[in-house]
Write a protein that holds these residues in place. Structure first.
Motif, PDB file in Angstrom:
ATOM      1  N   ILE A 173       0.854  -1.183   0.000  1.00  0.00           N
ATOM      2  CA  ILE A 173       0.000   0.000   0.000  1.00  0.00           C
ATOM      3  C   ILE A 173       0.894   1.239   0.000  1.00  0.00           C
ATOM      4  O   ILE A 173       1.765   1.397   0.860  1.00  0.00           O
ATOM      5  CB  ILE A 173      -0.920   0.026   1.227  1.00  0.00           C
ATOM      6  N   LYS A 174       0.676   2.091  -0.974  1.00  0.00           N
ATOM      7  CA  LYS A 174       1.528   3.260  -1.117  1.00  0.00           C
ATOM      8  C   LYS A 174       0.768   4.580  -0.995  1.00  0.00           C
ATOM      9  O   LYS A 174       1.357   5.590  -0.618  1.00  0.00           O
ATOM     10  CB  LYS A 174       2.215   3.230  -2.495  1.00  0.00           C
ATOM     11  N   PHE A 175      -0.502   4.533  -1.398  1.00  0.00           N
ATOM     12  CA  PHE A 175      -1.244   5.786  -1.487  1.00  0.00           C
ATOM     13  C   PHE A 175      -2.611   5.666  -0.817  1.00  0.00           C
ATOM     14  O   PHE A 175      -3.081   4.567  -0.502  1.00  0.00           O
ATOM     15  CB  PHE A 175      -1.452   6.172  -2.976  1.00  0.00           C
ATOM     16  N   TYR A 176      -3.254   6.839  -0.695  1.00  0.00           N
ATOM     17  CA  TYR A 176      -4.637   6.910  -0.168  1.00  0.00           C
ATOM     18  C   TYR A 176      -5.434   7.805  -1.100  1.00  0.00           C
ATOM     19  O   TYR A 176      -5.075   8.976  -1.324  1.00  0.00           O
ATOM     20  CB  TYR A 176      -4.650   7.492   1.243  1.00  0.00           C
ATOM     21  N   CYS A 177      -6.524   7.245  -1.682  1.00  0.00           N
ATOM     22  CA  CYS A 177      -7.369   8.004  -2.611  1.00  0.00           C
ATOM     23  C   CYS A 177      -8.374   8.827  -1.796  1.00  0.00           C
ATOM     24  O   CYS A 177      -9.232   8.260  -1.106  1.00  0.00           O
ATOM     25  CB  CYS A 177      -8.105   7.068  -3.571  1.00  0.00           C
ATOM     26  N   SER A 205      -5.781   7.095 -11.638  1.00  0.00           N
ATOM     27  CA  SER A 205      -4.797   8.012 -12.208  1.00  0.00           C
ATOM     28  C   SER A 205      -5.447   9.261 -12.800  1.00  0.00           C
ATOM     29  O   SER A 205      -4.776  10.245 -13.072  1.00  0.00           O
ATOM     30  CB  SER A 205      -3.975   7.282 -13.291  1.00  0.00           C
ATOM     31  N   GLN A 206      -6.764   9.209 -13.024  1.00  0.00           N
ATOM     32  CA  GLN A 206      -7.446  10.329 -13.650  1.00  0.00           C
ATOM     33  C   GLN A 206      -8.167  11.176 -12.606  1.00  0.00           C
ATOM     34  O   GLN A 206      -8.600  10.671 -11.581  1.00  0.00           O
ATOM     35  CB  GLN A 206      -8.470   9.815 -14.698  1.00  0.00           C
ATOM     36  N   LYS A 207      -8.271  12.457 -12.880  1.00  0.00           N
ATOM     37  CA  LYS A 207      -9.079  13.318 -12.021  1.00  0.00           C
ATOM     38  C   LYS A 207     -10.533  12.861 -12.100  1.00  0.00           C
ATOM     39  O   LYS A 207     -10.966  12.356 -13.129  1.00  0.00           O
ATOM     40  CB  LYS A 207      -8.954  14.776 -12.459  1.00  0.00           C
ATOM     41  N   PRO A 208     -11.325  13.011 -10.949  1.00  0.00           N
ATOM     42  CA  PRO A 208     -10.999  13.849  -9.789  1.00  0.00           C
ATOM     43  C   PRO A 208     -10.278  13.100  -8.674  1.00  0.00           C
ATOM     44  O   PRO A 208     -10.321  13.547  -7.533  1.00  0.00           O
ATOM     45  CB  PRO A 208     -12.386  14.297  -9.308  1.00  0.00           C
ATOM     46  N   CYS A 209      -9.678  11.943  -8.943  1.00  0.00           N
ATOM     47  CA  CYS A 209      -8.940  11.247  -7.890  1.00  0.00           C
ATOM     48  C   CYS A 209      -7.730  12.099  -7.472  1.00  0.00           C
ATOM     49  O   CYS A 209      -7.006  12.614  -8.320  1.00  0.00           O
ATOM     50  CB  CYS A 209      -8.466   9.876  -8.375  1.00  0.00           C
ATOM     51  N   GLU A 210      -7.532  12.194  -6.173  1.00  0.00           N
ATOM     52  CA  GLU A 210      -6.401  12.912  -5.607  1.00  0.00           C
ATOM     53  C   GLU A 210      -5.732  11.977  -4.617  1.00  0.00           C
ATOM     54  O   GLU A 210      -6.382  11.486  -3.691  1.00  0.00           O
ATOM     55  CB  GLU A 210      -6.852  14.192  -4.908  1.00  0.00           C
ATOM     56  N   LEU A 211      -4.459  11.704  -4.819  1.00  0.00           N
ATOM     57  CA  LEU A 211      -3.768  10.699  -4.028  1.00  0.00           C
ATOM     58  C   LEU A 211      -2.796  11.341  -3.050  1.00  0.00           C
ATOM     59  O   LEU A 211      -2.091  12.293  -3.376  1.00  0.00           O
ATOM     60  CB  LEU A 211      -3.015   9.745  -4.952  1.00  0.00           C
ATOM     61  N   ASP A 212      -2.799  10.759  -1.811  1.00  0.00           N
ATOM     62  CA  ASP A 212      -1.838  11.180  -0.789  1.00  0.00           C
ATOM     63  C   ASP A 212      -0.950   9.998  -0.435  1.00  0.00           C
ATOM     64  O   ASP A 212      -1.378   8.829  -0.517  1.00  0.00           O
ATOM     65  CB  ASP A 212      -2.556  11.641   0.480  1.00  0.00           C
TER      66      ASP A 212
END
Length: 550
Positions: free
Chosen positions: A32-36, A53-60
């Motif tokens: 696990i690397k990211f949080y959507c 990978s496409q908006k509106p997804c924003e990854l932390d």
């Protein structure tokens, strides 16, 4: 926060900070690397590349998310710990208040028992003295008076037992009233304890949940939002404040309860009082006349005047029997018992002569036979006199529309004192407080408390415009509480306000009742020495009893 993941950028797999195992994606088996933030789920590198990978997804970055969630939970810890200290302290306070309340009520019970123990002793001492006198008389003429002596002793013992039983019944009733109050208080303290314990348990459960979810990152990320929402929803300082305020109110009400006692009309009375409580209708008694209440004859007998034919009746609230005691011709304004044998009445008459008010004050025995009339000086042209009796058995009398109040000794009819109401005139009934001060109606909506020297001590009126315009007042002789009966013009009903001797309105509209079509004026409400409230609507007498509530 971590920078947003951009398509095509390769991210190196890093070991998890402070962990021996890697957190893997269920779908790809990748770390696990990211949080959507849009879907609110943790994801791996393939998930980020293919599905997010496409908006509106924003990854932390997942490490930043974990760090932020822990920080949010840690920020709540001081609040939780502070609230926990407060509710635990409140639990101790509840326990202390409960103990204090119970101690207070036990002390009152002890006072009741001590008071009645003295009265038992007094009865015993009195009857023993009588028996000794009887024996001494019988010894002088043993042969002639033996039979008479034995009969008198038997009668004496019977009387003693009757008096003991009366005292015992009064004590039993008082202790029963005290027990009911104790039960109400105990239940309220129990309810508070349960409410406070529920809050304590809620805090413990939340603390336990925080400890549990902190053990695993996956649980922490997935459940922390719900836990945070639960904390904000359940850990409200308002609950703590409500319990604390309720506790203070209970303590205040318990401390108001007291044992009051005294003599009224030559008879001893004692009861629990001091609290506001709630008045409940016990019974209603029909009176076959156009009734006007004039005063108490005893604890259960009410003097009622027929405003139509001017007959005077006595209504017994226990037997519900009404008896005609004076046939027409005389208008009774007020009455009060002097002792177990005498009753005094004030009257309104129009056959006055000279400079004296003759037959405006009359003494009666308990069978309502005239003993004699008492005269007072005449002043002015108003011809009605109001009377009451003070704690020493003196008659207090005043002529309407005058400023002079007379203190009269009923033993010899002498005026022993003259009191002048400074700057005001008597406009209605007069009532004597236990202190000897006098409550005088001095205007249509005003009552003035004066000392025996005429000094004004308090002016009692309602701040509401014309609220007491049509009113009458009666004093509770044991507590000095004033009960003012009024006619509510707007609602077309009678009502009673409770007021302290200092003029503080303690409770509004403690009872309300409809007006009879047969009556066009307000009757005073009466408070019996045993603490019952009696009102008259012109058609019926209504008996109310006060109960302790929290």
């Amino acid at each position: 926060m971590a920078s947003i993941f951009r398509k095509g950028k390769q991210v190196e797999l890093r070991p998890r900070k402070g962990h021996d195992m890697k957190w893997s994606c269920d779908k790809h088996g990748e770390p696990i690397k990211f949080y959507c933030k849009k879907h609110k789920i943790p994801i791996c590198h393939p998930c980020a590349t293919k599905d997010h990978s496409q908006k509106p997804c924003e990854l932390d970055d997942i490490e930043d998310v974990i760090f932020e969630r822990k920080r949010q939970l840690d920020e709540k810890r001081p609040k939780i710990q502070e609230l926990r200290k407060q509710v635990e302290a409140l639990a101790t306070k509840i326990k202390t208040a409960s103990t204090s309340g119970n101690t207070h009520l036990r002390t009152m019970n002890n006072n009741i028992q001590a008071s009645y123990y003295d009265k038992f002793e007094s009865v015993e001492e009195k009857e023993n003295r009588m028996i000794r006198v009887i024996n001494e008389e019988a010894d002088e003429e043993i042969r002639l008076v033996n039979e008479k002596r034995e009969k008198r002793i038997k009668d004496c013992n019977t009387e003693r037992e009757n008096e003991r039983q009366i005292i015992k019944d009064k004590e039993t009733k008082l202790l029963s009233d005290s027990k009911k109050i104790s039960e109400v208080v105990s239940k309220k303290f129990k309810d508070l304890t349960i409410k406070n314990q529920h809050l304590i348990n809620t805090i413990k459960n939340i603390e336990s949940t925080i400890t549990r979810i902190n053990q695993h990152d996956e649980t922490l990320v997935n459940e922390a939002p719900q836990v945070l929402a639960s904390i904000d929803e359940n850990l409200s300082f308002k609950v703590h404040q409500d319990v604390s305020e309720c506790l203070d109110r209970i303590q205040g009400e318990v401390e108001r309860v007291k044992f009051v006692e005294g003599e009224v009309g030559g008879e001893y009375y004692g009861r629990t009082d001091g609290y506001i409580g709630k008045w409940k209708l016990v019974k209603s008694i029909y009176i076959p006349l156009v009734g006007g209440v004039r005063g108490l004859v005893s604890d259960d007998e009410i003097c009622v005047h027929d405003v139509g034919n001017k007959d005077t009746y006595v209504a017994n609230i226990n037997t519900q029997h009404t008896k005609n005691v004076i046939d027409g011709g005389e208008w009774i304004t007020s009455c009060a018992p002097i002792d177990s044998n005498l009753i005094v009445c004030g009257k309104e008459r129009w056959d006055r002569t000279g400079d004296r008010l003759d037959r405006f004050i009359t003494l009666y025995d308990r069978q309502w036979k005239v003993i004699r009339d008492i005269n007072i000086p005449r002043k002015g042209d108003e011809y009605n006199v109001y009377v009451d009796v003070d704690r020493d058995g003196m008659i207090i009398a005043a002529q309407y529309d005058q400023s002079t109040i007379y203190v009269i000794n009923p033993a010899n009819d002498n005026i022993v004192n003259t009191i002048t109401v400074q700057g005001k005139e008597v406009s209605g009934e007069i009532q004597v407080l236990s202190s000897g001060d006098i409550v005088v109606k001095t205007d249509y909506d005003e009552y003035t408390v004066i000392s025996r020297s005429g000094e004004e001590k308090a002016v009692i009126h309602c701040n509401e415009h014309d609220e007491w315009r049509d009113s009458d007042c009666h004093v509770d002789k044991l507590t000095d509480t004033l009960y003012i009966a009024i006619w509510d013009r707007a609602r077309k009903i009678y009502a009673v306000d409770q007021v302290s001797r200092d003029g503080i309105i303690q409770a509004r509209r403690i009872v309300e009742y409809m007006k009879s079509d047969r009556s066009d004026y307000v009757n005073p409400c009466l408070v019996t020495p045993s603490g019952n409230l009696i009102v008259c609507d012109g058609d019926k007498l209504h008996l109310y009893k006060k109960t302790f509530i929290l």
